[in-house]
Write a protein that holds these residues in place. Structure first.
Motif, PDB file in Angstrom:
ATOM      1  N   ALA A   1       0.815  -1.230   0.000  1.00  0.00           N
ATOM      2  CA  ALA A   1       0.000   0.000   0.000  1.00  0.00           C
ATOM      3  C   ALA A   1       0.839   1.266   0.000  1.00  0.00           C
ATOM      4  O   ALA A   1       0.342   2.347   0.208  1.00  0.00           O
ATOM      5  CB  ALA A   1      -0.914  -0.003   1.223  1.00  0.00           C
TER       6      ALA A   1
ATOM      7  N   SER B   1      -1.351   4.186  -5.455  1.00  0.00           N
ATOM      8  CA  SER B   1      -1.605   4.369  -4.033  1.00  0.00           C
ATOM      9  C   SER B   1      -1.842   5.850  -3.804  1.00  0.00           C
ATOM     10  O   SER B   1      -1.507   6.688  -4.623  1.00  0.00           O
ATOM     11  CB  SER B   1      -0.431   3.867  -3.203  1.00  0.00           C
ATOM     12  OG  SER B   1       0.707   4.628  -3.499  1.00  0.00           O
TER      13      SER B   1
ATOM     14  N   TYR C   1       2.011   4.529   4.880  1.00  0.00           N
ATOM     15  CA  TYR C   1       1.372   3.206   4.974  1.00  0.00           C
ATOM     16  C   TYR C   1       0.050   3.323   5.746  1.00  0.00           C
ATOM     17  O   TYR C   1      -0.995   2.842   5.307  1.00  0.00           O
ATOM     18  CB  TYR C   1       2.300   2.211   5.669  1.00  0.00           C
ATOM     19  CG  TYR C   1       1.593   0.927   5.994  1.00  0.00           C
ATOM     20  CD1 TYR C   1       1.433  -0.061   5.026  1.00  0.00           C
ATOM     21  CD2 TYR C   1       1.033   0.716   7.254  1.00  0.00           C
ATOM     22  CE1 TYR C   1       0.744  -1.233   5.311  1.00  0.00           C
ATOM     23  CE2 TYR C   1       0.340  -0.449   7.535  1.00  0.00           C
ATOM     24  CZ  TYR C   1       0.198  -1.413   6.563  1.00  0.00           C
ATOM     25  OH  TYR C   1      -0.502  -2.554   6.842  1.00  0.00           O
TER      26      TYR C   1
ATOM     27  N   ASN D   1      -2.569   5.179   3.725  1.00  0.00           N
ATOM     28  CA  ASN D   1      -3.060   4.351   2.614  1.00  0.00           C
ATOM     29  C   ASN D   1      -4.030   3.292   3.117  1.00  0.00           C
ATOM     30  O   ASN D   1      -5.070   3.037   2.489  1.00  0.00           O
ATOM     31  CB  ASN D   1      -1.886   3.686   1.888  1.00  0.00           C
ATOM     32  CG  ASN D   1      -1.165   4.639   0.944  1.00  0.00           C
ATOM     33  OD1 ASN D   1      -1.797   5.431   0.255  1.00  0.00           O
ATOM     34  ND2 ASN D   1       0.153   4.571   0.920  1.00  0.00           N
ATOM     35  N   GLN D   2      -3.703   2.697   4.270  1.00  0.00           N
ATOM     36  CA  GLN D   2      -4.606   1.695   4.851  1.00  0.00           C
ATOM     37  C   GLN D   2      -5.955   2.332   5.180  1.00  0.00           C
ATOM     38  O   GLN D   2      -7.007   1.763   4.914  1.00  0.00           O
ATOM     39  CB  GLN D   2      -3.990   1.116   6.131  1.00  0.00           C
ATOM     40  CG  GLN D   2      -2.764   0.275   5.904  1.00  0.00           C
ATOM     41  CD  GLN D   2      -3.075  -0.989   5.094  1.00  0.00           C
ATOM     42  OE1 GLN D   2      -2.774  -1.070   3.907  1.00  0.00           O
ATOM     43  NE2 GLN D   2      -3.694  -1.956   5.732  1.00  0.00           N
TER      44      GLN D   2
ATOM     45  N   ASP E   1      -7.833   3.283   1.898  1.00  0.00           N
ATOM     46  CA  ASP E   1      -8.326   2.097   1.202  1.00  0.00           C
ATOM     47  C   ASP E   1      -9.493   1.458   1.958  1.00  0.00           C
ATOM     48  O   ASP E   1     -10.409   0.902   1.356  1.00  0.00           O
ATOM     49  CB  ASP E   1      -7.197   1.065   1.040  1.00  0.00           C
ATOM     50  CG  ASP E   1      -6.228   1.451  -0.062  1.00  0.00           C
ATOM     51  OD1 ASP E   1      -6.590   2.322  -0.886  1.00  0.00           O
ATOM     52  OD2 ASP E   1      -5.116   0.910  -0.101  1.00  0.00           O
ATOM     53  N   ARG E   2      -9.454   1.535   3.278  1.00  0.00           N
ATOM     54  CA  ARG E   2     -10.474   0.863   4.088  1.00  0.00           C
ATOM     55  C   ARG E   2     -11.743   1.708   4.217  1.00  0.00           C
ATOM     56  O   ARG E   2     -12.841   1.169   4.211  1.00  0.00           O
ATOM     57  CB  ARG E   2      -9.884   0.564   5.470  1.00  0.00           C
ATOM     58  CG  ARG E   2     -10.824  -0.025   6.490  1.00  0.00           C
ATOM     59  CD  ARG E   2     -11.235  -1.445   6.169  1.00  0.00           C
ATOM     60  NE  ARG E   2     -12.180  -1.925   7.163  1.00  0.00           N
ATOM     61  CZ  ARG E   2     -13.462  -1.607   7.188  1.00  0.00           C
ATOM     62  NH1 ARG E   2     -13.966  -0.814   6.263  1.00  0.00           N
ATOM     63  NH2 ARG E   2     -14.256  -2.072   8.140  1.00  0.00           N
TER      64      ARG E   2
ATOM     65  N   GLN F   1      -3.235  -0.718  13.362  1.00  0.00           N
ATOM     66  CA  GLN F   1      -2.171  -0.352  12.413  1.00  0.00           C
ATOM     67  C   GLN F   1      -0.865  -0.034  13.136  1.00  0.00           C
ATOM     68  O   GLN F   1       0.217  -0.387  12.663  1.00  0.00           O
ATOM     69  CB  GLN F   1      -2.614   0.830  11.549  1.00  0.00           C
ATOM     70  CG  GLN F   1      -3.833   0.544  10.669  1.00  0.00           C
ATOM     71  CD  GLN F   1      -3.626  -0.651   9.756  1.00  0.00           C
ATOM     72  OE1 GLN F   1      -2.572  -0.801   9.155  1.00  0.00           O
ATOM     73  NE2 GLN F   1      -4.620  -1.528   9.664  1.00  0.00           N
TER      74      GLN F   1
END
Lengths: 287, 287
Positions: free
Chosen positions: B123, B131, B147, B150-151, B154-155, B172
Motif C-alpha cells: 500500500a 496508491s 502506509y 493508505n490503509q 483504502d479501508r 495499524q
C-alpha cells in the motif's frame, strides 16, 4: 485579491531582494494584508511558511527577511480576502507521485458554487465521491489546486514525461480559468509554471548582470556583486517589482514553464492580448 | 534516535513551558540535533514549522520560543539521525478526507528494506502500484505514516466514527511496531493519538493547578497563574519534562487517544510491561 511572486533559477538563489519589495505590498504600499506565505524548494527539501497575518506584521515574514535561504524554486503569496483563516493561507502543498507540489493563486473564482453536476465537482470530493485530494480550507484556490491534482492522478498513474505533463497542465489551467479570475504559480521543485489570466510579468537575469531598484521600497541591488557568472534566474510577479528593467508580460491565457532559470515551455494564444496594469487591477478589484 | 512532545487541551493552550525544556534536548542537554519541527493545530488551521537544524540553533525554534501560539493540539519533534535533510524533518503532514493529519515518530524501523512481497509494500507505492500517499523523503517514519494513511483511505471511503477509527489506528500501530522501534504521535487537530513501543509518558494538568519545575532548564511555572479554572491539558513526552510531578507511563504496545485534554480511548495490553527509562534509552541507542 492577492499578489504572486516566484523565482526559478539554475543554481539555488536568494529571493531576498525581490521579497523586500513584494513584502511592502502586504501592508505598506498596498493592502494585501490577510495572509502571507512562502515556499522554498531547498536542495534537500521543501521549506514552507505561511501565516494568516499581513507580511508587514508577520514574525515569519520578518524571519524570511533576516535569513538568506537559497532555493532553485520559490513561491511567495500575499493575500487579500474577507477572512484571515490560517487554513486558507497560501501557498498550498500536496504530495503527488512522491513529490511535494506547491500552488498559489491570484484571482476570484466561482468553483465552490458550481452545481453538483458541473465537471469541476466530479473530481473534488464535493459530493463525497472517492477522490485523492480534498480541500482542507474553504478557498476556491485550494479547491482549484485539488481539482488539478485529482485530474493528474486520475489521468497518470505515474509521473508522465515533461512535455506530456506541461501540455496537460496548460489544458487544466485553461479549464480552470473558465471559472473566474485565475492567475497561478505551480512548482514541483524542478520547474515553475506560470499561468496568466490577467496580470503576470517575468524577467530573466543573467551575466552580464546589471543593477535594479525596487519600486515599493528604496533599495537598489547590483546583481554582479551577488551572483556568479553562470547564474541564471527568472523572477515572476503580478506586477513588476523594479522600475529600471524591462519586464516581459504574459498574455491573457498564456502558460509558461521555467526550469534552470530559462523558459522550457510556452503556450501563447494565437492572438495574444496584453492587459494594461490599470485594466488588470481594475478587473481584480471588480472580481 | 529522536524525542517526542505533544499537548492536547480542552481550550487552545501555549506549549511554551514544555517546549523550553524539550528544546534543550536538541543540542544543550541531549544530542537530538539533526532536525526540529512543531505542528500547532490553531483554531483556524494548521501551523507547521520544520527545520533541518538543531532546535537550539534553529531560527524557527527561536521564533517558537518567542511567540505564544495557542493550539488545542501540538506535536513537537527533535531528530537524531545520520542525515540533516529537510525532506526528512518531522512532523510529517498529509491531507485525508479533507483534514490535515500530522505524524511524528521516535524509533528505528526496517520497513524501507522489507521485501517487495512484504505486506508493508502493498500500500505504499514502493512497487509503483497505484496508491494515495507516497513518501517524499527517505525515512522509515514517513514511510510508516504513508502506509497508515493508505490503509485508512483504502479501508474507509469516508471518515468513520471515532470508535471505529481509534480501533483501526491501534491495529495499524501494532502492525507497524513489528517492523522495529515505533513510538508515535498522530493528530487530526481534534484528538491526539499516542502509541508506545518503549518510552512515552503523559501528565494531565487541571484545577486545582499546581506548579512544576523543568528538568532540562532552570524554569518553574505556577500553572494557576496562566490557566483558567476550566482548562484541562495533557502533555506527552518521551521522558518526563518535570521532576516534581507524577507522570504516567504508557505500557509497551499501549495506545491512548486524548481529546479535550482527557483520555477518550485506551488499549492497554493484558499484561502491561513498563520499561525503565534506562532500559528504554538503551534499546533506542542499540536500534
Amino acid at each position: 485579491m492577492c499578489q504572486l511572486l516566484a523565482m526559478n533559477s539554475k543554481n539555488p538563489a536568494d529571493i531576498g531582494f525581490s521579497f523586500a519589495g513584494f513584502r511592502a505590498r502586504g501592508g505598506l504600499t498596498d493592502d494585501h494584508i490577510d495572509g502571507f506565505g512562502i515556499a522554498y524548494f531547498e536542495p534537500t527539501g521543501l521549506r514552507l511558511y505561511y501565516d494568516n497575518r499581513a507580511a508587514m506584521d508577520s514574525p515569519l515574514a520578518e524571519l524570511v527577511s533576516q535569513t538568506r535561504v537559497k532555493a532553485a524554486n520559490t513561491i511567495v503569496h500575499i493575500r487579500k480576502s474577507d477572512d484571515q483563516l490560517l487554513c486558507n493561507a497560501h501557498p498550498f502543498t500536496r504530495e503527488i507521485w512522491g513529490e511535494a507540489w506547491v500552488f498559489s493563486h491570484n484571482g476570484k473564482m466561482t468553483i465552490r458554487d458550481a452545481s453538483d453536476s458541473d465537471p469541476i465537482n466530479q473530481a473534488t470530493g464535493k459530493q463525497g465521491k472517492s477522490s485523492h485530494y480534498i480541500p482542507v480550507g474553504d478557498t476556491d484556490s485550494e479547491f482549484a489546486f485539488c481539482y488539478l491534482l485529482n485530474q493528474l492522478k486520475d489521468r497518470f498513474e505515474h509521473k508522465p514525461d515533461s512535455q506530456t505533463l506541461y501540455v496537460f497542465l496548460t489544458e487544466q489551467c485553461r479549464f480552470l480559468a473558465n471559472y473566474g479570475l485565475f492567475n497561478c504559480l505551480l512548482s514541483n521543485g524542478e520547474w515553475m509554471l506560470a499561468y496568466a489570466d490577467t496580470l503576470l510579468f517575468h524577467i530573466t537575469r543573467q551575466a552580464p548582470f546589471g543593477s535594479a531598484s525596487l519600486i515599493d521600497v528604496d533599495v537598489t541591488m547590483d546583481f554582479e556583486t551577488v551572483n556568479d557568472a553562470d547564474d541564471v534566474m527568472t523572477i515572476l510577479a503580478t506586477t513588476p517589482l523594479t522600475d529600471d528593467e524591462e519586464w516581459q508580460q504574459l498574455a491573457v491565457n498564456e502558460c509558461i514553464i521555467f526550469a534552470d532559470g530559462h523558459k522550457v515551455y510556452q503556450d501563447l494564444p494565437k492572438s495574444p492580448v496584453y492587459l494594461s496594469i490599470e485594466k488588470g487591477l481594475e478587473i481584480a478589484k471588480n472580481a
